[in-house]
Every structure is written in C-alpha cells, then in structure tokens.
Design a protein around this motif. Structure first.
Motif, PDB file in Angstrom:
ATOM      1  N   HIS A  86     -16.688   5.828  -5.111  1.00 27.35           N
ATOM      2  CA  HIS A  86     -17.255   6.300  -3.773  1.00 27.35           C
ATOM      3  C   HIS A  86     -17.835   7.653  -3.715  1.00 27.35           C
ATOM      4  O   HIS A  86     -18.732   7.761  -2.894  1.00 27.35           O
ATOM      5  CB  HIS A  86     -15.990   6.297  -2.694  1.00 27.35           C
ATOM      6  CG  HIS A  86     -15.556   4.807  -2.470  1.00 27.35           C
ATOM      7  ND1 HIS A  86     -16.200   4.153  -1.320  1.00 27.35           N
ATOM      8  CD2 HIS A  86     -14.825   3.947  -3.046  1.00 27.35           C
ATOM      9  CE1 HIS A  86     -15.772   2.886  -1.398  1.00 27.35           C
ATOM     10  NE2 HIS A  86     -14.867   2.900  -2.211  1.00 27.35           N
ATOM     11  N   TYR A  87     -17.366   8.559  -4.604  1.00 25.70           N
ATOM     12  CA  TYR A  87     -17.732   9.965  -4.337  1.00 25.70           C
ATOM     13  C   TYR A  87     -18.544  10.656  -5.540  1.00 25.70           C
ATOM     14  O   TYR A  87     -18.924  11.756  -5.133  1.00 25.70           O
ATOM     15  CB  TYR A  87     -16.456  10.690  -4.078  1.00 25.70           C
ATOM     16  CG  TYR A  87     -15.811  10.407  -2.582  1.00 25.70           C
ATOM     17  CD1 TYR A  87     -16.601  10.412  -1.450  1.00 25.70           C
ATOM     18  CD2 TYR A  87     -14.448   9.807  -2.802  1.00 25.70           C
ATOM     19  CE1 TYR A  87     -15.957  10.067  -0.312  1.00 25.70           C
ATOM     20  CE2 TYR A  87     -14.034   9.539  -1.407  1.00 25.70           C
ATOM     21  CZ  TYR A  87     -14.742   9.635  -0.193  1.00 25.70           C
ATOM     22  OH  TYR A  87     -14.159   9.136   0.940  1.00 25.70           O
TER      23      TYR A  87
ATOM     24  N   ARG B  92      -4.265  12.800   4.098  1.00 22.60           N
ATOM     25  CA  ARG B  92      -5.472  12.404   3.809  1.00 22.60           C
ATOM     26  C   ARG B  92      -5.727  11.112   2.743  1.00 22.60           C
ATOM     27  O   ARG B  92      -6.784  10.263   2.889  1.00 22.60           O
ATOM     28  CB  ARG B  92      -6.249  13.510   3.248  1.00 22.60           C
ATOM     29  CG  ARG B  92      -5.708  14.032   1.768  1.00 22.60           C
ATOM     30  CD  ARG B  92      -6.392  15.150   1.659  1.00 22.60           C
ATOM     31  NE  ARG B  92      -6.092  16.434   2.419  1.00 22.60           N
ATOM     32  CZ  ARG B  92      -6.518  17.737   2.348  1.00 22.60           C
ATOM     33  NH1 ARG B  92      -7.340  17.800   1.327  1.00 22.60           N
ATOM     34  NH2 ARG B  92      -6.048  18.391   3.375  1.00 22.60           N
ATOM     35  N   THR B  93      -4.535  10.883   2.058  1.00 25.71           N
ATOM     36  CA  THR B  93      -4.469   9.981   1.301  1.00 25.71           C
ATOM     37  C   THR B  93      -4.238   8.715   1.875  1.00 25.71           C
ATOM     38  O   THR B  93      -4.886   7.307   1.549  1.00 25.71           O
ATOM     39  CB  THR B  93      -3.304  10.124   0.105  1.00 25.71           C
ATOM     40  OG1 THR B  93      -3.797  11.212  -0.620  1.00 25.71           O
ATOM     41  CG2 THR B  93      -3.182   8.812  -0.929  1.00 25.71           C
TER      42      THR B  93
ATOM     43  N   GLU C  23      -6.555   3.599   4.222  1.00 22.60           N
ATOM     44  CA  GLU C  23      -6.674   3.025   5.416  1.00 22.60           C
ATOM     45  C   GLU C  23      -8.276   2.755   5.538  1.00 22.60           C
ATOM     46  O   GLU C  23      -8.792   1.568   6.272  1.00 22.60           O
ATOM     47  CB  GLU C  23      -6.571   3.798   6.677  1.00 22.60           C
ATOM     48  CG  GLU C  23      -6.732   3.101   8.133  1.00 22.60           C
ATOM     49  CD  GLU C  23      -5.989   3.911   9.118  1.00 22.60           C
ATOM     50  OE1 GLU C  23      -5.782   3.404  10.482  1.00 22.60           O
ATOM     51  OE2 GLU C  23      -5.852   5.256   9.072  1.00 22.60           O
ATOM     52  N   ARG C  24      -9.260   3.405   5.201  1.00 25.26           N
ATOM     53  CA  ARG C  24     -10.646   3.290   5.112  1.00 25.26           C
ATOM     54  C   ARG C  24     -11.289   2.374   3.804  1.00 25.26           C
ATOM     55  O   ARG C  24     -12.337   1.953   3.973  1.00 25.26           O
ATOM     56  CB  ARG C  24     -11.272   4.663   4.923  1.00 25.26           C
ATOM     57  CG  ARG C  24     -11.410   5.523   6.120  1.00 25.26           C
ATOM     58  CD  ARG C  24     -11.373   6.879   5.886  1.00 25.26           C
ATOM     59  NE  ARG C  24     -12.722   7.091   5.104  1.00 25.26           N
ATOM     60  CZ  ARG C  24     -12.692   8.229   4.318  1.00 25.26           C
ATOM     61  NH1 ARG C  24     -12.138   9.014   4.458  1.00 25.26           N
ATOM     62  NH2 ARG C  24     -13.987   8.410   3.426  1.00 25.26           N
ATOM     63  N   GLY C  25     -10.159   2.198   3.150  1.00 23.68           N
ATOM     64  CA  GLY C  25     -10.834   0.999   2.058  1.00 23.68           C
ATOM     65  C   GLY C  25     -11.251   1.821   0.796  1.00 23.68           C
ATOM     66  O   GLY C  25     -11.635   1.265  -0.206  1.00 23.68           O
ATOM     67  N   VAL C  26     -11.074   3.005   0.790  1.00 24.79           N
ATOM     68  CA  VAL C  26     -11.798   3.872  -0.291  1.00 24.79           C
ATOM     69  C   VAL C  26     -10.634   3.473  -1.556  1.00 24.79           C
ATOM     70  O   VAL C  26     -11.124   3.404  -2.701  1.00 24.79           O
ATOM     71  CB  VAL C  26     -11.712   5.412  -0.211  1.00 24.79           C
ATOM     72  CG1 VAL C  26     -12.045   6.204  -1.374  1.00 24.79           C
ATOM     73  CG2 VAL C  26     -13.019   5.641   0.750  1.00 24.79           C
TER      74      VAL C  26
ATOM     75  N   THR D 276       0.689  -1.266   0.108  1.00 24.64           N
ATOM     76  CA  THR D 276       0.095  -0.165  -0.042  1.00 24.64           C
ATOM     77  C   THR D 276       0.857   1.307   0.053  1.00 24.64           C
ATOM     78  O   THR D 276       0.438   2.287  -0.647  1.00 24.64           O
ATOM     79  CB  THR D 276      -0.807   0.063   1.311  1.00 24.64           C
ATOM     80  OG1 THR D 276      -1.692  -0.988   1.186  1.00 24.64           O
ATOM     81  CG2 THR D 276      -1.776   1.192   1.385  1.00 24.64           C
TER      82      THR D 276
ATOM     83  N   GLU E 211      -7.605   1.084  -2.902  1.00 18.58           N
ATOM     84  CA  GLU E 211      -6.919  -0.270  -2.578  1.00 18.58           C
ATOM     85  C   GLU E 211      -5.549  -0.445  -3.543  1.00 18.58           C
ATOM     86  O   GLU E 211      -5.865  -0.126  -4.695  1.00 18.58           O
ATOM     87  CB  GLU E 211      -7.852  -1.220  -2.829  1.00 18.58           C
ATOM     88  CG  GLU E 211      -9.129  -1.521  -1.990  1.00 18.58           C
ATOM     89  CD  GLU E 211     -10.012  -2.676  -2.096  1.00 18.58           C
ATOM     90  OE1 GLU E 211      -9.418  -3.780  -1.959  1.00 18.58           O
ATOM     91  OE2 GLU E 211     -11.116  -2.537  -2.832  1.00 18.58           O
TER      92      GLU E 211
ATOM     93  N   ALA F 100      -5.156   8.189   4.802  1.00 18.84           N
ATOM     94  CA  ALA F 100      -6.574   7.764   5.296  1.00 18.84           C
ATOM     95  C   ALA F 100      -7.598   6.990   4.455  1.00 18.84           C
ATOM     96  O   ALA F 100      -8.436   6.126   4.877  1.00 18.84           O
ATOM     97  CB  ALA F 100      -7.070   9.263   5.973  1.00 18.84           C
ATOM     98  N   LEU F 101      -7.476   7.424   2.867  1.00 22.98           N
ATOM     99  CA  LEU F 101      -8.389   6.782   2.083  1.00 22.98           C
ATOM    100  C   LEU F 101      -7.901   5.473   2.034  1.00 22.98           C
ATOM    101  O   LEU F 101      -8.844   4.387   1.715  1.00 22.98           O
ATOM    102  CB  LEU F 101      -8.293   7.579   0.907  1.00 22.98           C
ATOM    103  CG  LEU F 101      -8.727   9.021   0.780  1.00 22.98           C
ATOM    104  CD1 LEU F 101      -8.308   9.555  -0.667  1.00 22.98           C
ATOM    105  CD2 LEU F 101     -10.254   9.213   0.753  1.00 22.98           C
TER     106      LEU F 101
END
Length: 355
Positions: free
Chosen positions: A199-200, A298-299, A304-307, A156, A309, A301-302
C-alpha cells in the motif's frame, strides 16, 4: 469493582516442561488494584512459544520464565470486569479489546522519558512476569489494553501484536513512497510486512524458501517472489528481515543498494560473519526492531481500513477443548509451517466452575 469478576477455576493451556503441554484447571486470577479481567476469545501461537516449548528461549535460560507456564501473548477478547473504578475513557465492560504484550511500569525513568520498551520493570504477558492469555480469562493492568472496533473479521485481534512490530520497522526505517522494498521471510510478520508495503511503497518483493509461502506473499500484494538463493543483489532501498534465519542478515546486506536500510524484525540466535567496513562503504543503516509498543491504536486502524488482513494468514483455528487440542495446535505450528503461518487457539466464551 465494575463488572462481574468471577472466582473459581478456569481452563488454561500451559507448557509444563520440554515438549510438554496440557490444558489444566487453574484459579481465575484474583482482582488487584489497577487491573482488568478479560474474557479471552482467541490466542495466536508463534515461534517464541515454540522456543519456550523446546527450552531454547532466553526467558527460560535467564529464569524469567519457569514451568508450568501459561503462554499466550498474541490475543484478544472482551472486558469482563475491572478490579476498581476504571479511568475515564477505558473500554466498557463487554467491549472487544486487544492486549499489549509489553507492559511497562509507567513509573521508571525510561517510561517517564517516553521510552517504555526500555522500562526497568518491563513485563510481557504470556512470556514473563504476567500470566498469559491462553486461558478463559487473563488479568492485565488496565493501561495494557487497546479497544477494538466492532465488526472486525474473526481472528484479527490475534494478529495485531505481531503487526505492531512491522509498523515500528517501517517507522524506524522511514518508509517512503519511492522505496523498493524486499521482505525476507513468509511467516506472519513477513506477510504483514508485504501487505503494508504493497500500500505504501513503490514496489515490494518477497524473499523466502517456502514455495507455498512465496505464493501466498504474491496474493498478499508482493510484486515478485524470489527464492532466498536467487534474490537480486543491490536492488532494494529497504529490506525487512522477518525470517529469523541468521543467514538472512548477510543476505539482506547483499540485497541492499548503496544507502539502503535493513530493518531486523526476526530474531536470529546464531552468529554470522560479515565485513563491517562494507556497512560504512555502502552507507547501509541496520536497525534492530524490538517491538511496536506505541503502535497498537494505529495498527488496529490499519486492519480496520483493510491495509492489513488477518484472514489469508490463518492456517487453522483450534478449539481449546482438551490437552490433545493444545498439542495439536503446537504440532500444526511446528510441522505445518507452509503457506498460511498462523495457528489460533479459540477459547470461545467463559467456562468457570466454583464461586
């Protein structure tokens, strides 16, 4: 000093000349004030590295890069040592980190004005000014690291650097929940852009020329996939051009609806012809995306949240055990660019000689 800063030599993967690579023993970078030594885990190689390999890179042509060149600008690892006392809140020795490619000086007028990408003394790890991370260790300024949470899937960290430019593209373009997005290109940044828009945005279509890449884009969340010659015209409010093909720019303009936005992430080197007045008549905004230097946290975090992969994008992980392995990694990138686009060099742990 905090931590154990080794001396001696280490493995380093280098581009030594046009189409030539090796795996050499080079000195471990010595400590300098304000720097940190990171033990490299994995390094991604990409089209920018291929440009250096083939001599077409602007960094070579203007003299910022010379051979032999230790590459590696997409990387992560673990903090090994600080040259001096680290600032409060700095990642602890032994903790995972991702390196930022662009390293501003933090002293010039542009940096003070909050525009670090325009830094007068900008350096880029593994491209120019700072030795790359395709080695057992890499030395960078302490401020050029972002902490990684423990437990992220392997690989990752090497995808965060290309992903920050995708985040910047959507930020600059003002992605909204009702946008119909087209992503041109099914390479690393194109597939990351598809994942993000899935997602967005209201909908996201993938556009490309590689059937396997288009199929992968569908698995990454694209609602539809189109060959570049068959993409709908005037159908999208936002187009992300991530292929780097010159023809994709004019294709993006054709695909944009009135008042649409085109974010250029890919770096095309050839000229194209278009009618400038059409931009005015159609009210199309064209945005050049240099990098996302401000988006590392913030990337992370994206991911980490699975947004976002990394796993679906990795074609192969090559152990950096020999010069042949380095050549093989570049050959995979150059000749095997169908489906999963990313090739990683794995340096595992340190292998240091001397004292």
């Amino acid at each position: 000093m905090k931590g154990n800063w080794p001396g001696g030599t280490m493995r380093a993967a280098r581009i030594t000349g046009l189409t030539q690579t090796d795996l050499a023993e080079v000195p471990v970078p010595a400590p300098e004030p304000g720097t940190v030594l990171v033990r490299t885990r994995q390094v991604g190689i990409c089209g920018t590295d291929l440009e250096i390999l083939h001599g077409t890179s602007a960094f070579l042509q203007d003299g910022r890069t010379t051979f032999p060149h230790v590459f590696g600008h997409e990387w992560y690892g673990e903090v090994a040592a600080y040259a001096d006392d680290p600032p409060e809140g700095a990642p602890a020795v032994g903790s995972p980190v991702v390196g930022r490619t662009m390293v501003p000086c933090e002293r010039c007028a542009a940096c003070h004005a909050g525009r670090p990408q325009r830094c007068a003394a900008l350096r880029e790890t593994g491209l120019y000014g700072l030795q790359g991370a395709a080695a057992d260790y890499v030395r960078v300024p302490t401020h050029a690291l972002t902490p990684l949470p423990c437990g992220l899937p392997e690989g990752t960290g090497a995808l965060i650097e290309p992903a920050v430019s995708v985040v910047e593209a959507y930020r600059r373009a003002g992605l909204a929940f009702d946008d119909r997005v087209a992503v041109i290109g099914t390479g690393t940044m194109g597939l990351l852009a598809v994942q993000f828009a899935h997602h967005y945005a209201a909908a996201v279509d993938a556009v490309g020329v590689d059937p396997a890449g288009l199929d992968l884009a569908l698995r990454c969340g694209a609602d539809a996939a189109h060959h570049a010659d068959e993409a709908p015209e005037g159908a999208y409010s936002l187009i992300v051009e991530a292929s780097g093909a010159a023809s994709a720019f004019t294709g993006a303009l054709r695909m944009a609806r009135r008042g649409g936005r085109v974010a250029l992430v890919g770096v095309a080197r050839e000229p194209v012809s278009f009618v400038p007045g059409e931009l005015s008549l159609q009210g199309v905004d064209v945005l050049g995306i240099q990098h996302g230097i401000s988006h590392y946290d913030r990337t992370v975090a994206l991911f980490e949240r699975g947004v976002l992969e990394a796993g679906p994008l990795v074609a192969e992980v090559v152990a950096a055990e020999s010069a042949d392995a380095v050549r093989h990694a570049f050959a995979l990138l150059e000749r095997g660019r169908s489906g999963p686009p990313k090739v990683l060099l794995d340096f595992g742990g340190p292998r240091v000689t001397g004292s």
